[in-house]
Scaffold this active site. Structure first.
Site, PDB file in Angstrom:
ATOM      1  N   TYR A 147       0.834  -1.205   0.000  1.00  0.00           N
ATOM      2  CA  TYR A 147       0.000   0.000   0.000  1.00  0.00           C
ATOM      3  C   TYR A 147       0.870   1.258   0.000  1.00  0.00           C
ATOM      4  O   TYR A 147       1.684   1.421   0.904  1.00  0.00           O
ATOM      5  CB  TYR A 147      -0.884   0.045   1.254  1.00  0.00           C
ATOM      6  N   LYS A 178      -1.049  -7.914  -2.843  1.00  0.00           N
ATOM      7  CA  LYS A 178      -2.418  -7.459  -2.601  1.00  0.00           C
ATOM      8  C   LYS A 178      -2.426  -5.941  -2.657  1.00  0.00           C
ATOM      9  O   LYS A 178      -1.653  -5.288  -1.944  1.00  0.00           O
ATOM     10  CB  LYS A 178      -2.850  -7.931  -1.222  1.00  0.00           C
TER      11      LYS A 178
HETATM   12  P1  FBP Z   1     -11.168  -5.700   3.613  1.00  0.00           P
HETATM   13  O1  FBP Z   1     -11.624  -6.558   2.455  1.00  0.00           O
HETATM   14  O2  FBP Z   1     -12.093  -5.792   4.780  1.00  0.00           O
HETATM   15  O3  FBP Z   1     -10.881  -4.292   3.158  1.00  0.00           O
HETATM   16  O4  FBP Z   1      -9.813  -6.326   4.139  1.00  0.00           O
HETATM   17  C1  FBP Z   1      -8.639  -6.188   3.426  1.00  0.00           C
HETATM   18  C2  FBP Z   1      -7.529  -5.604   4.269  1.00  0.00           C
HETATM   19  O5  FBP Z   1      -6.314  -5.529   3.533  1.00  0.00           O
HETATM   20  C3  FBP Z   1      -7.254  -6.338   5.563  1.00  0.00           C
HETATM   21  O6  FBP Z   1      -6.411  -7.440   5.405  1.00  0.00           O
HETATM   22  C4  FBP Z   1      -6.648  -5.262   6.411  1.00  0.00           C
HETATM   23  O7  FBP Z   1      -6.996  -5.384   7.738  1.00  0.00           O
HETATM   24  C5  FBP Z   1      -7.283  -4.022   5.897  1.00  0.00           C
HETATM   25  O8  FBP Z   1      -7.834  -4.292   4.644  1.00  0.00           O
HETATM   26  C6  FBP Z   1      -6.306  -2.892   5.796  1.00  0.00           C
HETATM   27  O9  FBP Z   1      -7.017  -1.752   5.425  1.00  0.00           O
HETATM   28  P2  FBP Z   1      -6.425  -0.304   5.514  1.00  0.00           P
HETATM   29  O10 FBP Z   1      -6.462   0.228   4.113  1.00  0.00           O
HETATM   30  O11 FBP Z   1      -7.345   0.412   6.414  1.00  0.00           O
HETATM   31  O12 FBP Z   1      -5.024  -0.385   6.053  1.00  0.00           O
END
Ligand code: FBP
Length: 253
Positions: A147, A178
Site C-alpha cells: 500500500y 495485494k
Molecule cells: P477488507 O476486504 O475488509 O478491506 O480487508 C482487506 C484488508 O487488507 C485487511 O487485510 C486489512 O486489515 C485491511 O484491509 C487494511 O485496510 P487499511 O487500508 O485500512 O489499512
C-alpha cells in the site's frame, strides 16, 4: 538451508486466489465488528465452509482458534500489523511474529504489509527482505499487502501509485501482491502489467451494497487480477456464505 518447493500452489486454485482476511481487529479496531462476527469462531467457520484458498489472520487468533480452521483452509499468517490509532503520516507496520511461528502453526504462506513511500519504507524493506528469504527457505509463499501510504503519498489510491506499489512487491520477492483497487479496469490492467509474474489480488475495502461490490469484483477480474483478499464485504454480510458463492462464481468462473 536448502530451499524447499514453495507452498504457493496451496493458496492458488485453478490459477486463482481467494483469501478471507480477518486482521481488521488490529488494523481498524472492533468497530468493524458486530455481536456475531466479533467472535473469531464465526469468521473461522466462514473461511472453512466458504472454500477460500487462504485465511489471513494474526498469530494470536491462529494459535487460540487452531482447531476451528486447521486442515480446513490454508493459513496465511500475517507477520506484521499496526493499529489505526497511530497517525498514517508515519506509516509503519512492525513485525509481530516470526517465520518460525508461521511454520509451527502450519501456515502455507506468510502475509506482510509494506507501506511504499512511507518515511519508514527503508526499515520495512529491510525487515521484509529477511522475512522473504526465510519464508522461501521454508517453502512458504509470500503475500505482500503493498500500500502506498505516509506523508509523502498524497493519494494512496491513485492508479500510478498502486501500480508502483505492485511493482515494488514484485521486485522485493513477493509471490502474490495485494493492492487496493485502483478504480477502473484499465488502471487494474496497468497494475497487473507492473507486477509481472507476481500474482495480483485486490483488497475488498469497506462494506458496499452487494450488487455494487460484485460489479467491482467483475472489474477487478476483467483487469487481469487473479483474485481477492476480502474481509468486510463477506463477514459483515447477512449471509456470508451466499456472498462468498457469488464472489467465487466471478473469481473462479
Ligand atoms: P477488507 O476486504 O475488509 O478491506 O480487508 C482487506 C484488508 O487488507 C485487511 O487485510 C486489512 O486489515 C485491511 O484491509 C487494511 O485496510 P487499511 O487500508 O485500512 O489499512
Amino acid at each position: 538451508m536448502k530451499r524447499k518447493e514453495t507452498h504457493l500452489g496451496k493458496i492458488v486454485r485453478n490459477g486463482r486466489v481467494l483469501i478471507l482476511a480477518m486482521d481488521q481487529g488490529m488494523e481498524h479496531g472492533p468497530k468493524d465488528f458486530n455481536q456475531k462476527n466479533i467472535n473469531p469462531e464465526y469468521v473461522c467457520d466462514i473461511a472453512c465452509k466458504g472454500g477460500f484458498t487462504g485465511f489471513a489472520i494474526q498469530k494470536g487468533i491462529a494459535k487460540l482458534y487452531k482447531e476451528n480452521y486447521s486442515g480446513k483452509v490454508p493459513l496465511v499468517l500475517k507477520l506484521n500489523g499496526r493499529t489505526n490509532i497511530v497517525p498514517k503520516d508515519e506509516a509503519y507496520s512492525p513485525p509481530v511474529a516470526s517465520v518460525k511461528e508461521a511454520v509451527d502453526l502450519g501456515a502455507d504462506a506468510i502475509g506482510y504489509t509494506i507501506y511504499v513511500g512511507s518515511p519508514m519504507e527503508a526499515q520495512m524493506f529491510k525487515e521484509f527482505g529477511a522475512i522473504e528469504r526465510e519464508a522461501h527457505d521454508y517453502g512458504l509463499a509470500c503475500v505482500v499487502w503493498s500500500y502506498p501510504r505516509g506523508k509523502y503519498v498524497p493519494d494512496e489510491k491513485s492508479p500510478e501509485m498502486v501500480a508502483y506499489a505492485a511493482r515494488v512487491a514484485l521486485e522485493l520477492g513477493a509471490d502474490v501482491v495485494k493492492i487496493n483497487y485502483p478504480g477502473s479496469i484499465d488502471a487494474m490492467k496497468w497494475v497487473v502489467a507492473s507486477a509481472g509474474r507476481c500474482k495480483v489480488i485486490s483488497a475488498g475495502g469497506s462494506k458496499q451494497p452487494e450488487a455494487e461490490f460484485l460489479q467491482k469484483v467483475k472489474d477487478i477480474m476483467a483487469g487481469g487480477a487473479c483474485g481477492l483478499a476480502v474481509g468486510r464485504n463477506v463477514w459483515q454480510h447477512d449471509d456470508p456464505l451466499r456472498m462468498t458463492n457469488e464472489i467465487k462464481k466471478i473469481v473462479f468462473g
